[in-house]
Design a protein around this motif. Structure first.
Motif: not given
Length: 225
Positions: A48-54, A122-126, A35-44, A187-189
């Motif tokens: 975006g990856h910056a929003a994926a805080t604990s 997102e991972f490339m940016a991370l 569930a934690i992995l799913d939630a992290t991927a969904r937030i990313m 992603a930007v339309g």
């Protein structure tokens, strides 16, 4: 020189994998961990990856923040786990595409899968911020491309294509580049020209569709072992 760089990259990858294994806590198939992995991927994907805080991951997964750190002591551990799960799933889809009746079309469709392309961006940016992620991504891309180039080589030979005029590695990079551009602009339309480009590629692929032979499949499988 090249061998030294390869050994250095391999050592770095092994070191990262060993460190992550030593930090790994809890059962791999734990419903909480998944569930934690799913939630992290969904937030990313959605923010975006910056929003994926604990804390945000915990809230979306429906667990206490302490549990996120129980399963993943650092955010690097969490991001690596999300990436590895997606990478292994994508490699399996790639194997299925290679062994399908129309491998070239299947590989193209796989590259256009929006969920995977967006998450990879997102991972490339991370990776610009986290060396461990960068090392893992580099190892995965090289592995994925190596398998794809091997498959494309057999497909090209089966269709009598001139490998010097259009090398399989170039085809592999073109597929990845086209998919990346489409995903980035979507992603930007921006969609202008996308349908025309996709139609052009698919018409071209239709000219060279082929069925992978049993011997080719065996060799490709050996290359990935």
């Amino acid at each position: 020189m090249t061998d030294d760089r390869s050994r250095s990259r391999s050592s770095a990858h092994e070191s990262t994998a060993t460190t992550t294994r030593s930090r790994r806590v809890g059962a791999q198939d734990s419903s909480t961990r998944l569930a934690i992995l799913d939630a992290t991927a969904r937030i990313m994907l959605e923010q975006g990856h910056a929003a994926a805080t604990s804390r945000r991951v915990a809230a979306l997964a429906g667990v206490k923040p302490a549990l996120v750190h129980y399963y993943f002591p650092t955010m690097d551990d969490l991001f690596l786990a999300v990436f590895r799960r997606g990478a292994e799933a994508n490699l399996e889809r790639q194997r299925q595409a290679v062994f399908s009746e129309q491998p070239l079309h299947a590989l193209w469709q796989l590259s256009r899968e929006p969920h995977g392309t967006r998450l990879q961006q997102e991972f490339m940016a991370l990776a610009n911020q986290r060396p461990a992620i960068r090392t893992e991504i580099a190892a995965y891309i090289e592995r994925f491309r190596d398998i794809q180039v091997t498959a494309l080589t057999f497909i090209a030979r089966a269709n009598g294509l001139d490998l010097t005029a259009l090398p399989p590695v170039v085809i592999s990079l073109l597929i990845a580049s086209i998919s990346g551009v489409i995903a980035t602009e979507n992603a930007v339309g921006v969609t202008l020209g996308h349908a025309d480009l996709v139609a052009f590629v698919e018409q071209y692929l239709a000219r060279f569709g082929a069925t992978a032979t049993e011997s080719a499949a065996t060799t490709i499988e050996a290359a990935d072992s």
